[in-house]
Design an enzyme around this catalytic site. Sequence first.
Site, PDB file in Angstrom:
ATOM      1  CG  ASP A 175      -1.892  -0.783   1.183  1.00 38.94           C
ATOM      2  OD1 ASP A 175      -2.923  -0.897   0.297  1.00 38.94           O
ATOM      3  OD2 ASP A 175      -1.506  -2.574   1.128  1.00 38.94           O
ATOM      4  CE1 TYR A 176       2.299   4.708   5.167  1.00 39.70           C
ATOM      5  CE2 TYR A 176       1.933   1.901   5.529  1.00 39.70           C
ATOM      6  CZ  TYR A 176       1.446   3.603   5.914  1.00 39.70           C
ATOM      7  OH  TYR A 176       0.992   3.792   6.825  1.00 39.70           O
TER       8      TYR A 176
END
Length: 403
Positions: A175-176
Site C-alpha cells: 500500500d505504501y
Amino acid sequence: MPKNENASAVEGIRVLDIATFVASPFCATLLGEFGADVVKIELPGLGDPVRKFGSASECDERLLWLSESRNKRCVTLDLRKAEGAELFKQLVAKSDVVCENFQPGTLEKWGVGYEVLKEANPQLVMLRVSGYGQTGPYKNRPGFGRIANAFGGISFLAGYPDRAPVTPGSATLPDYLAGLFGAYGVLLALRHRDRTGEGQIIDIGLYETIFRILDELVPAYDKHGYVRQRMGPGTVNVVPHSHYPTRDGRWIAIACTSDKIFERLANLMGCPEVAGNGKYGSFAKRDANREAVDQMVADWTSLHDRAELLQLCEEGQVPCGPVYAIDEIFDDPQYAARENILRAHDERIGDLAIPNIVPRLTGTPGKVKWLGRGLGEHNKEIYGGLLGLSDERIQELAQRGVI
C-alpha cells in the site's frame, strides 16, 4: 542556500482523494506534504474505514487516520447519487489530480469514469490503484496488501526454509509502495500535462509495487532457472550478512558485502587466518559454508553486549546496526538529530508523534499543517468557497445525504 519556509514544491496543484485505506490516499498525503491542496472526499455518515482502523486515540479518529490524513481538507459526498456525481464533476473541473482505488469499473458504473471526467477537465491526471490493475484476467479480484505481498513474490521469501512464509515486515508494505509509485507517476504526468496540456491515467496494481523491488529474481530465473528460497535473516550473494544475537539479549545486523569487509570482521573476531587466503577468504568459500560462517559470527557476537559490538564494528569499518524495536527508535540520537519523529499538535488530543516528511528538500521543504480532520469538516469551505454553493443549498444537500 537557505530554505524558504513559505515555499511549497507543488503549490497550486489540487488533488481530489476519493480513495480509502492507505495505497492511493498515501499518494495524496505525500503531495499534500509539499503544498498540494488535498481534498479528501468520503461517503456521508461513514467516511474512510481508516478512521476506525487500528489503535484508538482520545478523539473519534484512530491514530492511523490522524497520521496519514495529515494536511487534507475533509468533505463528504456520495458519488453514487446523480447530484453527488455532478458536484464531483464540478470539483474535477477545478482540480488537477484524482486519486482512487475502487475495483475497476466502479467509477464507470457511477457515471464518473475517466472518460466522463475528462470532459469536465481535459488536463485531468488520475491515479488508479487496485489489487491487480485495470487490465488482465484478475482485474476484478479484490486485493489488499497481504494478497499483494503473496502474489507479488515477497512473502515466499520471508521466513525460514522449513517453516511457513511469514509477513514481510508489514502487510501494508504494498500500500505504501503504491502511494509512493503513485506520487512519482502523478508528478511525471503533471510534467507531461504542463508541456502538452494533456492529462492521463496512472494505473498501478498493488502486487506490481512488490514485484518491482525484487532485485535479481526475474533475470536470475530467466537466465539460470534459479528459484530463490526462504533464508531466514540471511541473504543471497553475500555472507555473513544477517542478524546475530548479543550477550545482553538483543540483536545486531552485520553486512559483509565483500571479501575485504569480511577480512576486517575476521580481524575483529580474532581469527584473521580465516580471511584472505584462508578457508573463508572468498565469497565462494563462505557461501559453501554458510552455516559454519554464520555460527562463527554468532558465537563472537554472543560474547559482547550490543553497544560494545556497535563500537567495535564502527572502529573496524564493518557495516553494522542495531535491530531496533520502535521504543529504541524513540531514544536514538540519529533519529533525534534528523528530526525523523515529528510532534504535531492537535487540539483534540494534544501532541502526537508521527513519522516526519521524506524526502528532505532544502529549498521547498514539506510541512505538516494539521493531522487528519473530522468527517465533513470542510464541507462549507469547499462547497461554499470553491464551488460557490449557498449555505441553504449545502444544508439541503446534507439533509438528503448527498454530502
